[in-house]
Design a protein around this motif. Structure first.
Motif, short mmCIF file in Angstrom:
data_model
loop_
_atom_site.label_atom_id
_atom_site.label_comp_id
_atom_site.label_asym_id
_atom_site.label_seq_id
_atom_site.Cartn_x
_atom_site.Cartn_y
_atom_site.Cartn_z
N VAL A 454 0.84 -1.20 0.00
CA VAL A 454 0.00 0.00 0.00
C VAL A 454 0.87 1.25 0.00
N LYS A 457 1.96 2.21 -3.46
CA LYS A 457 0.89 2.81 -4.24
C LYS A 457 0.65 4.27 -3.85
N ALA A 465 5.10 4.12 5.75
CA ALA A 465 4.07 3.12 5.46
C ALA A 465 3.86 2.18 6.64
N GLY A 469 0.51 2.74 8.90
CA GLY A 469 -0.29 1.53 8.71
C GLY A 469 -0.49 0.78 10.01
#
Length: 626
Positions: A454, A457, A465, A469
């Motif tokens: 993710v 992206k 991240a 996350g």
């Protein structure tokens, strides 16, 4: 089993436990902490001794006197290092080959598992001195990491120079019964991990660390000494023992290094703490306690304190000797060389692997130790409240059921009235809560690869991240507090859930104590008081302060608070905003490094926290919501 099944036959002991449970828990917790602290006092611990007499450290006559040659080698190596950005292989190969040793290079590649997945290549160098009196069935390792001339860390070039000088000295003698492997690694811990995986052919995931292969090997490695010397003269040696996941070397190896340093009049420190002159005094106890606490803090992280720490995974006893300077530099290469000569000659005397002495211990000084038989009772008292409270809750459940169902008696005749034996309340009623908690733990365990995907992206760095996350994954179960009792399925007596939550935490802490006593003790001291009182408030209003405290003790938040405290300790004059900013940057890196260590070195911290500890914490967190 009558105590747990026939709730009317508790006896006096069970009655006392239910009536005075809180007082007993408090007494156990406080007495356990005091007892643990008293272990640093000299009458409460033991003096070190050799269990393995085959080492014969006192009978080794040390003859090394090539300190001048080591100085020349150091100067030459410094010139070579200035012209090389990596390990000067040609120069080192030439030095070992002149001695007639078998010299090889070992190539490895690190495929970074996250982000853009860059590749890092490295090359280790190792030479083997074959034992003339054996068939290469056993070996000992003499290792040192290579640090480039422009490295931010202290240089290790003097240690490499001393290694070559000792190799020349060892090669002249024929009394060796074990091969000696001289290992120089690149990229610090990654180099050690790659070489050990290649040597033992135990590569776990070539997509992360491609360890390559070794052209030649020796026999089974019995022990390893890792050397980190930063200058031609030092003031003392500092011992580094802690290995990966809290493992420690056999105590006989530690005693061997300390004894031979003592015979050469080289001071030895442990965590930069010298031995107290009189531990029986208050001043001596404080110094011993400081040393013990320093060791436990290091061991509790689960991180190795040196390159030796990765050898323990392969049941190889290893330690690091680091030469340090505190102003007086009286110890030369001759002194250091004689200590290392004595260690390797003693290891050469071993008839079998280290198996006696202790593998589980705590050191208040280099001459005294606390064995597992001494530190487990006080730890048991510290963690006992979670089990005592769980038992008290379980018994109280049965007591309540008896009061509500006194009519469950077989009504025959008065002389033949027989009470029905009723089984205790079923803890399986809390199965769904256990399942939900562990599902979120497993989601966090498998999250890194998904978060990395993710993050790509969203064009986030690997660090961001993982950080944001992980916060997302952790925040969702925290919101369960707002859902209330019905939506969570907490329709039964709250004591059932409290009992199961305490049993889960107790099982985790007592199991962890058999692996890493320092981590288990730290977690017990912090979480046991909160866990025992979780869900015990008589109203929702009174439960909220406890919920706030429990939230602050969430592993993720607790690490951030510790980083803030550490920043304030280092620089108390900086504004609070700067401390918060430093802690945030450090918090991101701690999470990233923890995940990296799990993938690269199989450090258990991330897996253990996500699969075991976080679910136990989450079960406690759900209790104040009802």
């Amino acid at each position: 089993m009558g105590l747990l099944t026939d709730t009317r036959g508790h006896g006096k002991l069970a009655s006392v436990l239910m009536k005075h449970c809180n007082k007993i828990c408090f007494l156990c917790y406080v007495s356990g902490i005091i007892w643990f602290g008293l272990l640093a006092w000299e009458p409460s611990n033991n003096k070190t001794y050799f269990s393995e007499n085959a080492l014969l450290p006192g009978l080794v006559q040390r003859e090394y006197s090539q300190g001048g040659a080591a100085n020349i080698l150091h100067e030459s190596l410094q010139e070579e290092a200035k012209t090389h950005s990596s390990l000067p292989y040609a120069w080192l190969q030439g030095q070992f080959r002149q001695l007639g040793l078998d010299v090889y290079t070992h190539n490895f590649t690190l495929h970074y598992p996250f982000g853009t997945r860059p590749n890092y290549t490295g090359k280790n160098l190792y030479a083997i001195l074959r034992a003339p009196r054996a068939a290469s069935t056993e070996a000992v390792v003499f290792s040192t990491p290579y640090r480039a001339y422009d490295s931010i860390h202290l240089t290790t070039l003097p240690g490499i120079a001393l290694m070559i000088s000792l190799a020349k000295f060892f090669q002249r003698h024929t009394y060796w019964a074990k091969d000696i492997i001289f290992l120089i690694t690149e990229h610090e811990m990654v180099g050690f991990q790659a070489w050990l995986d290649a040597y033992h052919e135990t590569q776990s995931d070539p997509n992360i660390l491609d360890c390559g292969y070794l052209e030649e090997k020796s026999g089974s490695i019995q022990a390893a000494i890792n050397l980190e010397i930063h200058g031609e003269r030092i003031s003392h040696f500092d011992l580094k023992l802690e290995g990966l996941n809290g493992q420690l070397p056999n105590l006989d190896l530690v005693n061997l290094a300390v004894e031979l340093c003592s015979r050469e009049s080289i001071p030895v420190t442990f965590h930069d703490q010298s031995n107290p002159p009189e531990s029986i005094t208050w001043k001596g106890w404080k110094k011993s306690f400081r040393t013990m606490l320093s060791m436990m803090l290091t061991q509790s992280t689960g991180l190795p304190s040196g390159g030796h720490g990765l050898f323990h995974r392969y049941t190889i006893q290893a330690l690091t000797l680091e030469g340090k300077t505190d102003g007086s530099t009286l110890i030369t290469f001759n002194h250091m060389g004689r200590v290392l000569e004595g260690i390797f000659r003693s290891l050469n005397n071993l008839l079998e692997r280290f198996h006696q002495s202790f593998f589980f211990y705590i050191l208040p000084s280099t001459r005294r130790y606390i064995s597992i038989g001494l530190y487990m009772p006080p730890f048991g008292l510290i963690a006992a409240p979670v089990l005592l409270k769980a038992l008290s809750l379980y018994l109280s459940l049965g007591e309540s059921d008896d009061d509500n169902k006194t009519s469950d008696i077989c009504k025959t005749s008065k002389s033949h009235a027989v009470p029905l034996i009723k089984e205790g309340p079923s803890l399986w009623l809390a199965l769904h809560i256990v399942g939900i908690s562990h599902i979120f733990g497993c989601l966090l365990y498998i999250a890194p690869n998904l978060l990395d995907f993710v993050g790509k992206k969203l064009f986030l760095s690997t660090e961001d991240a993982f950080y944001y996350g992980t916060i997302t994954v952790l925040v969702y179960p925290l919101s369960f507090t707002l859902y209330g009792r019905r939506l969570m399925g907490l329709t039964h007596d709250l004591r059932i859930y409290r009992c199961v939550a305490l049993l889960e935490l107790g099982a985790f802490l007592y199991t962890l104590s058999l692996i890493n006593i320092s981590m288990a003790t730290a977690l017990s001291i912090i979480y046991v008081p909160v866990a025992v009182t979780a869900g015990g408030a008589k109203s929702r209003f009174l439960s909220w302060p406890h919920a706030v405290l429990l939230l602050l003790l969430h592993p993720f938040i607790l690490i951030y608070l510790c980083l803030i405290a550490n920043s304030i300790y280092i620089d108390s004059t900086a504004p609070i905003s700067e401390h918060l900013s430093r802690a945030l940057k450090g918090h991101k890196k701690v999470l990233l490094f923890t995940i990296e260590d799990w993938y690269l070195y199989s450090n258990w911290n991330y897996a253990m926290a996500s699969i075991f500890f976080l679910p136990a914490w989450l079960m406690l967190w759900l209790l104040p919501s009802v």
